[in-house]
Motif scaffolding. Structure first.
Motif, PDB file in Angstrom:
ATOM      1  N   ALA A  66      -1.710  24.743 -29.810  1.00  0.00           N
ATOM      2  CA  ALA A  66      -0.738  23.733 -29.393  1.00  0.00           C
ATOM      3  C   ALA A  66       0.646  24.008 -29.970  1.00  0.00           C
ATOM      4  O   ALA A  66       1.653  23.539 -29.416  1.00  0.00           O
ATOM      5  CB  ALA A  66      -1.219  22.349 -29.806  1.00  0.00           C
ATOM      6  N   LEU A  67       0.703  24.747 -31.068  1.00  0.00           N
ATOM      7  CA  LEU A  67       1.983  25.044 -31.701  1.00  0.00           C
ATOM      8  C   LEU A  67       2.581  26.371 -31.253  1.00  0.00           C
ATOM      9  O   LEU A  67       3.739  26.666 -31.559  1.00  0.00           O
ATOM     10  CB  LEU A  67       1.820  25.069 -33.225  1.00  0.00           C
ATOM     11  N   ILE A  68       1.817  27.185 -30.537  1.00  0.00           N
ATOM     12  CA  ILE A  68       2.291  28.500 -30.140  1.00  0.00           C
ATOM     13  C   ILE A  68       3.593  28.442 -29.335  1.00  0.00           C
ATOM     14  O   ILE A  68       4.510  29.238 -29.582  1.00  0.00           O
ATOM     15  CB  ILE A  68       1.205  29.261 -29.359  1.00  0.00           C
ATOM     16  N   PRO A  69       3.742  27.523 -28.369  1.00  0.00           N
ATOM     17  CA  PRO A  69       5.028  27.462 -27.650  1.00  0.00           C
ATOM     18  C   PRO A  69       6.209  27.217 -28.580  1.00  0.00           C
ATOM     19  O   PRO A  69       7.284  27.802 -28.381  1.00  0.00           O
ATOM     20  CB  PRO A  69       4.831  26.294 -26.675  1.00  0.00           C
ATOM     21  N   ARG A  70       6.021  26.372 -29.599  1.00  0.00           N
ATOM     22  CA  ARG A  70       7.105  26.130 -30.553  1.00  0.00           C
ATOM     23  C   ARG A  70       7.402  27.380 -31.364  1.00  0.00           C
ATOM     24  O   ARG A  70       8.559  27.684 -31.662  1.00  0.00           O
ATOM     25  CB  ARG A  70       6.722  24.971 -31.482  1.00  0.00           C
ATOM     26  N   VAL A  71       6.351  28.100 -31.733  1.00  0.00           N
ATOM     27  CA  VAL A  71       6.543  29.343 -32.481  1.00  0.00           C
ATOM     28  C   VAL A  71       7.343  30.340 -31.654  1.00  0.00           C
ATOM     29  O   VAL A  71       8.319  30.937 -32.126  1.00  0.00           O
ATOM     30  CB  VAL A  71       5.184  29.944 -32.885  1.00  0.00           C
ATOM     31  N   LYS A  72       6.934  30.521 -30.408  1.00  0.00           N
ATOM     32  CA  LYS A  72       7.629  31.469 -29.526  1.00  0.00           C
ATOM     33  C   LYS A  72       9.092  31.090 -29.340  1.00  0.00           C
ATOM     34  O   LYS A  72       9.982  31.948 -29.385  1.00  0.00           O
ATOM     35  CB  LYS A  72       6.923  31.534 -28.175  1.00  0.00           C
ATOM     36  N   GLN A  73       9.345  29.803 -29.130  1.00  0.00           N
ATOM     37  CA  GLN A  73      10.721  29.355 -28.930  1.00  0.00           C
ATOM     38  C   GLN A  73      11.565  29.612 -30.170  1.00  0.00           C
ATOM     39  O   GLN A  73      12.697  30.100 -30.076  1.00  0.00           O
ATOM     40  CB  GLN A  73      10.738  27.861 -28.595  1.00  0.00           C
ATOM     41  N   TRP A  74      11.011  29.309 -31.354  1.00  0.00           N
ATOM     42  CA  TRP A  74      11.751  29.524 -32.599  1.00  0.00           C
ATOM     43  C   TRP A  74      12.053  30.999 -32.793  1.00  0.00           C
ATOM     44  O   TRP A  74      13.158  31.374 -33.205  1.00  0.00           O
ATOM     45  CB  TRP A  74      10.948  28.976 -33.774  1.00  0.00           C
ATOM     46  N   MET A  75      11.066  31.865 -32.500  1.00  0.00           N
ATOM     47  CA  MET A  75      11.273  33.299 -32.656  1.00  0.00           C
ATOM     48  C   MET A  75      12.383  33.790 -31.726  1.00  0.00           C
ATOM     49  O   MET A  75      13.254  34.570 -32.119  1.00  0.00           O
ATOM     50  CB  MET A  75       9.972  34.057 -32.386  1.00  0.00           C
ATOM     51  N   GLU A  76      12.346  33.355 -30.485  1.00  0.00           N
ATOM     52  CA  GLU A  76      13.370  33.765 -29.527  1.00  0.00           C
ATOM     53  C   GLU A  76      14.750  33.283 -29.955  1.00  0.00           C
ATOM     54  O   GLU A  76      15.736  34.032 -29.876  1.00  0.00           O
ATOM     55  CB  GLU A  76      13.024  33.225 -28.143  1.00  0.00           C
ATOM     56  N   GLU A  77      14.843  32.042 -30.418  1.00  0.00           N
ATOM     57  CA  GLU A  77      16.126  31.490 -30.817  1.00  0.00           C
ATOM     58  C   GLU A  77      16.710  32.213 -32.028  1.00  0.00           C
ATOM     59  O   GLU A  77      17.931  32.285 -32.191  1.00  0.00           O
ATOM     60  CB  GLU A  77      15.977  29.994 -31.136  1.00  0.00           C
ATOM     61  N   ASN A  78      15.837  32.740 -32.881  1.00  0.00           N
ATOM     62  CA  ASN A  78      16.306  33.403 -34.102  1.00  0.00           C
ATOM     63  C   ASN A  78      16.283  34.920 -34.006  1.00  0.00           C
ATOM     64  O   ASN A  78      16.578  35.611 -34.985  1.00  0.00           O
ATOM     65  CB  ASN A  78      15.453  32.934 -35.292  1.00  0.00           C
ATOM     66  N   GLY A  79      15.940  35.446 -32.828  1.00  0.00           N
ATOM     67  CA  GLY A  79      16.042  36.871 -32.587  1.00  0.00           C
ATOM     68  C   GLY A  79      14.929  37.719 -33.167  1.00  0.00           C
ATOM     69  O   GLY A  79      15.125  38.909 -33.417  1.00  0.00           O
ATOM     70  N   TYR A  80      13.741  37.128 -33.348  1.00  0.00           N
ATOM     71  CA  TYR A  80      12.616  37.884 -33.885  1.00  0.00           C
ATOM     72  C   TYR A  80      11.619  38.188 -32.774  1.00  0.00           C
ATOM     73  O   TYR A  80      11.229  37.308 -32.014  1.00  0.00           O
ATOM     74  CB  TYR A  80      11.925  37.112 -35.012  1.00  0.00           C
ATOM     75  N   GLU A  81      11.188  39.431 -32.730  1.00  0.00           N
ATOM     76  CA  GLU A  81      10.316  39.882 -31.642  1.00  0.00           C
ATOM     77  C   GLU A  81       8.853  39.945 -32.050  1.00  0.00           C
ATOM     78  O   GLU A  81       7.959  39.668 -31.247  1.00  0.00           O
ATOM     79  CB  GLU A  81      10.768  41.284 -31.188  1.00  0.00           C
ATOM     80  N   THR A  82       8.586  40.304 -33.292  1.00  0.00           N
ATOM     81  CA  THR A  82       7.225  40.606 -33.726  1.00  0.00           C
ATOM     82  C   THR A  82       6.769  39.605 -34.781  1.00  0.00           C
ATOM     83  O   THR A  82       7.404  39.456 -35.830  1.00  0.00           O
ATOM     84  CB  THR A  82       7.174  42.039 -34.295  1.00  0.00           C
TER      85      THR A  82
END
Length: 351
Positions: free
Chosen positions: A269-285
């Motif tokens: 349930a938290l994976i979408p939030r994780v992905k969004q945070w990573m994209e917003e902060n420029g982290y790919e891996t």
């Protein structure tokens, strides 16, 4: 940098990580009290002495610690300790268990950190460890060698007599929080005394080579591991904690940080939030591990180039395909532990 972001510093000396630590607290919600308490403790130590003490709270055979699930390992002495900073806080910062046989040096079995901030080390779950150890004893030939981080190697040797490269404590790297940097020498002295570190140059060289293999590309890393195996049949064990410790050992070559995401008892349930945070902060891996009942922790690589290291390819990072490695073959997974066979190099393949 996001206020919630936490990364390994360039060096553990003279680097204050307080602002980042507070940032984690602000995001963590339910962990606010524990986090703020930890921040106060980490800032309380004076110069010249270790800011904590170890206290033994229980000792006995495996039957005295049924929650550890070690019933199959009779003849081992288990000790439970607490890491305390008693001048500031009576509750333990860390609770941990060691195991030993005879007069041998203690082996860390599990490290339970009660703070948000990693303190000194991180470890896998002991139930996953015992599953791994039993599987290796059952399926891996006794003459084969198991390659892995020094602490995992010692655990497997203690539990099942597995052939590894390490039979002594190294106590490295020490994940020393920034506010404790002035006490680094005192901390090192305490850790070396407690864990009975012998400062073996050969063991340090082997651990350095393990780290070099994990930091290299797949072909080079596999070649180094074969060299360490010395012609024997070999298996390689890695854990997500190894990646974080590798960042502590070589931060200039493998930048890794983490961010906590509270709010759901279901990781997916938290994976979408994780992905969004990573994209917003420029982290790919990144990879995700459950941190508590309603919090997950996402470990992320600070540079996209690090995704091509062997350690990143062997663990379930978002850019990895562990089943598609060419030089190693995934054979099993036990919780956070991933096990690979290391086939011999073809005669016409130097890697």
């Amino acid at each position: 940098m996001s206020v919630a972001e936490k990364t390994m510093p360039p060096s553990s000396k003279g680097v204050s990580r307080a602002p980042l630590f507070i940032g984690v607290i602000l995001i963590a919600g339910g962990l606010l009290l524990l986090g703020w308490l930890g921040w106060a403790i980490l800032h309380s130590a004076g110069d010249g002495e270790a800011p904590y003490q170890y206290k033994k709270v229980a000792e006995g055979g495996v039957e005295k610690f049924p929650d550890l699930g070690l019933e199959a390992y009779e003849g081992m002495t288990i000790r439970k300790y607490e890491l305390l900073a008693e001048e500031v806080q009576k509750d333990p910062l860390v609770e941990f268990y060691t195991g030993s046989k005879g007069d041998h040096a203690p082996v860390l079995l599990e490290w339970k950190n009660n703070l948000i901030e990693p303190v000194l080390t991180v470890s896998g779950d002991i139930k996953d460890l015992t599953k791994l150890a039993r599987a290796i004893a059952e399926h891996v030939p006794s003459e084969a060698v198991v390659l892995g981080w020094w602490d995992t190697s010692r655990q497997l040797e203690l539990l099942e007599g597995v052939n590894t490269l390490f039979d002594e404590n190294l106590a490295q790297p020490l994940l020393i929080p920034g506010p404790w940097a002035k006490q680094q020498k005192a901390i090192e002295n305490l850790e070396h005394e407690f864990w009975q570190v012998t400062d073996s140059s050969e063991a340090k060289v082997r651990q350095k080579r393990i780290a070099e293999a994990l930091l290299a590309d797949e072909a080079t890393g596999a070649s180094i591991l074969r060299e360490l195996a010395g012609g024997r049949e070999a298996y390689v064990v890695v854990h997500w904690a190894d990646a974080y410790k590798l960042g502590g050992m070589a931060p200039e070559r493998f930048g890794i940080g983490y961010n906590d995401f509270p709010g759901s008892k279901q990781t997916h349930a938290l994976i979408p939030r994780v992905k969004q945070w990573m994209e917003e902060n420029g982290y790919e891996t990144y990879l995700v591990q459950r941190q508590g009942e309603d919090t997950v922790r996402a470990y992320f690589l600070t540079d996209s180039a690090y995704k091509d290291t062997l350690i990143a390819k062997m663990l379930p990072f978002s850019t990895s395909q562990p089943t598609e490695l060419e030089k190693l073959k995934l054979v099993a997974q036990y919780g956070g532990y991933w096990v690979y066979s290391l086939p011999p190099a073809p005669a016409n393949d130097a890697g």
